[in-house]
Design a protein around this motif. Structure first.
Motif, PDB file in Angstrom:
ATOM      1  N   GLY A 122       0.809  -1.211   0.000  1.00  0.00           N
ATOM      2  CA  GLY A 122       0.000   0.000   0.000  1.00  0.00           C
ATOM      3  C   GLY A 122       0.844   1.264   0.000  1.00  0.00           C
ATOM      4  O   GLY A 122       1.942   1.306   0.571  1.00  0.00           O
ATOM      5  N   ARG A 123       0.315   2.320  -0.595  1.00  0.00           N
ATOM      6  CA  ARG A 123       1.105   3.545  -0.765  1.00  0.00           C
ATOM      7  C   ARG A 123       1.442   4.212   0.565  1.00  0.00           C
ATOM      8  O   ARG A 123       2.438   4.935   0.661  1.00  0.00           O
ATOM      9  CB  ARG A 123       0.372   4.519  -1.684  1.00  0.00           C
ATOM     10  N   ASN A 124       0.618   4.009   1.596  1.00  0.00           N
ATOM     11  CA  ASN A 124       0.919   4.590   2.898  1.00  0.00           C
ATOM     12  C   ASN A 124       1.679   3.630   3.809  1.00  0.00           C
ATOM     13  O   ASN A 124       1.896   3.925   4.987  1.00  0.00           O
ATOM     14  CB  ASN A 124      -0.365   5.054   3.596  1.00  0.00           C
ATOM     15  N   TYR A 158      -5.061   3.019   3.343  1.00  0.00           N
ATOM     16  CA  TYR A 158      -4.205   2.784   2.176  1.00  0.00           C
ATOM     17  C   TYR A 158      -2.880   2.123   2.555  1.00  0.00           C
ATOM     18  O   TYR A 158      -1.856   2.341   1.929  1.00  0.00           O
ATOM     19  CB  TYR A 158      -3.949   4.081   1.399  1.00  0.00           C
ATOM     20  N   SER A 211      -0.089   0.254  -4.274  1.00  0.00           N
ATOM     21  CA  SER A 211      -1.537   0.111  -4.366  1.00  0.00           C
ATOM     22  C   SER A 211      -2.214   0.947  -3.282  1.00  0.00           C
ATOM     23  O   SER A 211      -1.556   1.722  -2.572  1.00  0.00           O
ATOM     24  CB  SER A 211      -1.918  -1.361  -4.189  1.00  0.00           C
ATOM     25  N   LEU A 212      -3.504   0.753  -3.122  1.00  0.00           N
ATOM     26  CA  LEU A 212      -4.241   1.371  -2.014  1.00  0.00           C
ATOM     27  C   LEU A 212      -4.353   0.412  -0.832  1.00  0.00           C
ATOM     28  O   LEU A 212      -5.180   0.602   0.048  1.00  0.00           O
ATOM     29  CB  LEU A 212      -5.636   1.816  -2.476  1.00  0.00           C
ATOM     30  N   SER A 229      -8.171  -2.240  -4.791  1.00  0.00           N
ATOM     31  CA  SER A 229      -7.197  -1.204  -5.137  1.00  0.00           C
ATOM     32  C   SER A 229      -5.932  -1.821  -5.670  1.00  0.00           C
ATOM     33  O   SER A 229      -4.883  -1.241  -5.617  1.00  0.00           O
ATOM     34  CB  SER A 229      -6.886  -0.372  -3.889  1.00  0.00           C
TER      35      SER A 229
END
Length: 234
Positions: free
Chosen positions: A94-96, A112, A173-174, A234
């Protein structure tokens, strides 16, 4: 693998057969020499505990090592019956959760971030990312909101070696463990219908509190949520 666990349950000819746990570990470790042996042991421990607590014995097991950077092939899929490696490839976080490396994980919708622990691959479906696979988290508090969060396996154009050449990492990704478009159908078909997916990171709280890594009278999260309509993920 825990000394108290002597056998590993495997599906065989429509029934469940017992295989010596150390034999299974040795064969899978030999088939995947680049997979950290401790991560593989954790994956097998969690899988065996889940089966002992009522989860159907899987035919295949995927292991994702999120302690590795996304520029490395950190997804392994094993055939447990033949005790062999089916594939090894790239997988996104995930992007976060981080940039090149993933360091933060969450069970919260909208974070995310990726989540860790043991998941069951449930139904396949076709959504905005094409042929995809719904995941159900089996660890309360760590990943049991995966379905609610629409955490699925799907193909993505940003999971590609060309991204590594340009950016030093693949895209993010999310929160989904996205894979290369070219292998997404194969991954989904190998993991749908009750196969298991183990996502690892050396998170101290998870390692200490996971009921599947510390097997006992622990709760294993239930099956699919009441709402059967798959969201696109996502």
């Amino acid at each position: 693998m825990s000394a108290c666990l002597f056998t590993f349950l495997l599906p065989h000819a429509g029934s469940v057969a017992a295989a010596p746990a150390e034999n299974l570990f040795a064969d899978l470790s030999s088939a995947a020499p680049n997979l950290d042996p401790q991560v593989l042991r954790y994956a097998l421990d969690a899988t065996e505990c889940a089966v002992r607590n009522g989860v159907e014995a899987p035919e295949r097991l995927a292991v994702i090592d999120f302690s590795l950077p996304s520029s490395e092939q950190r997804l392994w899929i094993f055939d447990l019956a033949s005790q062999s490696l089916i594939m090894r490839d790239l997988v996104a976080h995930g992007r976060n959760s981080g940039n090149l490396e993933s360091t933060q994980f969450s069970n919260i919708e909208g974070s995310y971030q990726s989540s860790i622990g043991l998941f069951r691959g449930s139904e396949s479906y076709r959504g905005k990312h094409g042929y995809s696979l719904r995941l159900d988290g089996l660890e309360p508090g760590f990943n049991d909101l995966a379905r609610q969060r629409a955490i699925v396996i799907h193909g993505a154009d940003y999971v590609d070696p060309s991204w590594i050449e340009t950016y030093g990492r693949i895209g993010r990704s999310l929160g989904c463990p996205a894979v290369r478009q070219e292998i997404s159908n194969q991954v989904v078909d190998n993991l749908k219908g009750g196969q298991l997916v183990f996502k690892y990171y050396p998170d101290k709280e998870w390692l200490a509190r996971s009921g599947l890594l510390n097997c006992g009278n622990q709760t294993v999260a239930g099956g699919p949520a009441a709402d059967p309509v798959p969201r696109s993920g996502s």
